[in-house]
Design an enzyme around this catalytic site. Structure first.
Site, PDB file in Angstrom:
ATOM      1  N   LYS A  45       0.832  -1.219   0.000  1.00 32.93           N
ATOM      2  CA  LYS A  45       0.000   0.000   0.000  1.00 32.93           C
ATOM      3  C   LYS A  45       0.863   1.265   0.000  1.00 32.93           C
ATOM      4  CE  LYS A  45      -2.232  -0.943   3.872  1.00 32.93           C
ATOM      5  NZ  LYS A  45      -1.614  -2.228   4.248  1.00 32.93           N
ATOM      6  N   ARG A  64      -9.667   0.854   8.641  1.00 36.88           N
ATOM      7  CA  ARG A  64      -9.390  -0.567   8.900  1.00 36.88           C
ATOM      8  C   ARG A  64     -10.504  -1.246   9.660  1.00 36.88           C
ATOM      9  NH1 ARG A  64      -3.099  -1.858   9.537  1.00 36.88           N
ATOM     10  NH2 ARG A  64      -2.436   0.114   8.714  1.00 36.88           N
TER      11      ARG A  64
HETATM   12  P1  ADP Z   1       0.753  -2.095   8.029  1.00 39.18           P
HETATM   13  O1  ADP Z   1      -0.382  -1.810   7.087  1.00 39.18           O
HETATM   14  O2  ADP Z   1       1.893  -2.728   7.345  1.00 39.18           O
HETATM   15  O3  ADP Z   1       0.335  -2.817   9.278  1.00 39.18           O
HETATM   16  P2  ADP Z   1       0.905   0.689   8.948  1.00 39.18           P
HETATM   17  O4  ADP Z   1       2.107   1.535   8.916  1.00 39.18           O
HETATM   18  O5  ADP Z   1      -0.260   1.078   8.115  1.00 39.18           O
HETATM   19  O6  ADP Z   1       1.431  -0.765   8.568  1.00 39.18           O
HETATM   20  O7  ADP Z   1       0.390   0.553  10.474  1.00 39.18           O
HETATM   21  C1  ADP Z   1       1.263   0.240  11.530  1.00 39.18           C
HETATM   22  C2  ADP Z   1       0.448   0.091  12.807  1.00 39.18           C
HETATM   23  O8  ADP Z   1      -0.190   1.339  13.124  1.00 39.18           O
HETATM   24  C3  ADP Z   1      -0.686  -0.914  12.742  1.00 39.18           C
HETATM   25  O9  ADP Z   1      -0.239  -2.228  13.033  1.00 39.18           O
HETATM   26  C4  ADP Z   1      -1.621  -0.377  13.826  1.00 39.18           C
HETATM   27  O10 ADP Z   1      -1.158  -0.688  15.118  1.00 39.18           O
HETATM   28  C5  ADP Z   1      -1.491   1.132  13.654  1.00 39.18           C
HETATM   29  N1  ADP Z   1      -2.492   1.656  12.697  1.00 39.18           N
HETATM   30  C6  ADP Z   1      -2.240   2.176  11.465  1.00 39.18           C
HETATM   31  N2  ADP Z   1      -3.372   2.553  10.861  1.00 39.18           N
HETATM   32  C7  ADP Z   1      -4.377   2.270  11.722  1.00 39.18           C
HETATM   33  C8  ADP Z   1      -5.788   2.402  11.676  1.00 39.18           C
HETATM   34  N3  ADP Z   1      -6.410   2.904  10.592  1.00 39.18           N
HETATM   35  N4  ADP Z   1      -6.502   1.997  12.748  1.00 39.18           N
HETATM   36  C9  ADP Z   1      -5.895   1.494  13.851  1.00 39.18           C
HETATM   37  N5  ADP Z   1      -4.581   1.326  13.954  1.00 39.18           N
HETATM   38  C10 ADP Z   1      -3.807   1.703  12.906  1.00 39.18           C
END
Ligand code: ADP
Length: 247
Positions: free
Chosen positions: A36, A111
């Site tokens: 992504k 999410r």
């Molecule tokens: P990935 O998609 O590879 O897990 P991200 O950088 O998008 O990596 O997210 C890292 C962490 O940040 C997630 O594992 C979660 O703990 C938190 N996070 C990110 N986006 C959200 C979201 N929309 N809702 C809740 N937690 C989030």
């Protein structure tokens, strides 16, 4: 924290301006490791949109040691989701900034169903009608390998893979020479937990966008250029056809 209850989409805070009536909004769904971040950077560059990654926003808070980070850090480090309230407040504050007026690519958000409903509330406030949701689909075995080999440029977030796209000079970014680092949650046990967490929460989000005719599946199994080509094909097609309105 703004203390809003985003489960009720009509309670989203009113913006001071309503700038993005014609703006384009692209949402990227997909498990950790689907690519992504890489694709969001490319879509943003292609269409002049802002790349908004909730993961990056949270890591930025951690680096600055904010109050929000103190509540989020433990959850992130063990592969759980941060609360909907925190994430929605953060996203709403970010898209109220002027650099989002032309539109943005959301990476890692929504999410959960409450996040998707909260986003819909925000869209209503801004009278945005152009939303395209891309679901990046790939086999689970690829994800762990991709993430465990991922390295990120400390300064600008450029993404490398030790296997598929190694930097020319090991350990340093080809573009700006910054050090490449591994994310603390890119260890195998946390990666597995992140994938499980994603799977547990995403199905209602997919059903929600699918039932509104906004969801497009993209094959994310190939090399990054092939995936970009798949995505741009969808985005060009959607641009030319009628966009279903947000219900
Ligand atoms: P990935 O998609 O590879 O897990 P991200 O950088 O998008 O990596 O997210 C890292 C962490 O940040 C997630 O594992 C979660 O703990 C938190 N996070 C990110 N986006 C959200 C979201 N929309 N809702 C809740 N937690 C989030």
């Amino acid at each position: 924290m703004n203390g809003l209850d985003f489960r009720n989409q009509r309670t989203a805070r009113k913006p001071l301006r309503a700038p993005w009536q014609c703006a384009r909004m692209v949402v990227l769904l997909g498990p950790p490791g689907a690519g992504k971040g890489t694709q969001a950077q490319r879509i943003a560059a292609q269409y002049g949109l802002q790349h908004l990654s909730t993961g990056d926003m949270l890591r930025d808070n951690i680096q600055r040691d904010t109050d929000l980070a103190r509540r989020a850090k433990l959850l992130i480090n063990r592969g759980d989701l941060v609360s909907d309230e925190i994430v929605l407040g953060m996203v709403q504050d970010r898209i109220a900034q002027t650099d989002c007026e032309n539109g943005f690519v959301l990476d890692g958000f929504p999410r959960t169903l409450p996040q998707a409903l909260g986003l819909e509330g925000i869209c209503r406030l801004y009278k945005s009608k152009s939303i395209t949701v891309l679901n990046m689909v790939t086999e689970p075995e690829r994800l762990i390998r991709r993430l465990a080999n991922r390295r990120i440029c400390q300064t600008s977030g450029h993404i490398y893979s030790l296997v598929d796209r190694p930097p020319i000079r090991p350990g340093f970014c080809d573009i700006d020479g910054s050090e490449l680092v591994q994310r603390p949650d890119d260890t195998e046990s946390v990666i597995r937990e992140r994938i499980r967490t994603y799977e547990r929460n995403i199905h209602p989000v997919i059903d929600y966008y699918s039932s509104r005719g906004l969801l497009y599946e993209v094959d994310a199994a190939g090399d990054p250029d092939a995936v970009t080509a798949n995505i741009l094909k969808v985005l060009e097609r959607v641009k030319l056809t009628h966009q279903p309105e947000i219900a």
